[in-house]
Design a protein around this motif. Sequence first.
Motif: not given
Length: 141
Positions: A123-131
């Motif tokens: 979930q954290f990595n996904l947030g970074i990818m969205y960002y």
Amino acid sequence: MRFIAKISIIVYLLLHALPAHAEEICTLYLKSKNPAATVQKLMTETNPKSQFCVGAMYFKGVGVKQNYTESFKWMKKSADQNYPPAQRTLGFLYVHGKGVVLDEKKAFDWVLKAAQQNDAPGQFNLGIMYYKGTGDRKSVV
């Protein structure tokens, strides 16, 4: 500005090293007295955790010669069985082109699969990818 610098360092560390979860999950295997025998034993098992650990050993070169292509192969076997640590690691391999052709869309898709299973690092990595807009996905916020 300092906050952004700190976040950038954290993101760099998260995206440029084998995720720490490999150390946690495979500690016994990675620190084995006879890692080569351990790799051979794990290769005969079909459970996703064992396959993940073989992939981690190839990634790090523990008991075998470092080989990202072999690491990818074993991570994929594990990820196909819905093992979130392997899914997010496939995302890492795809986003960096290690053992596979760089493909940000596939990286995003694998990290998303891990995140959808309530995998906190995923979930954290996904947030970074969205960002960052990785995989042509932009945050709608």
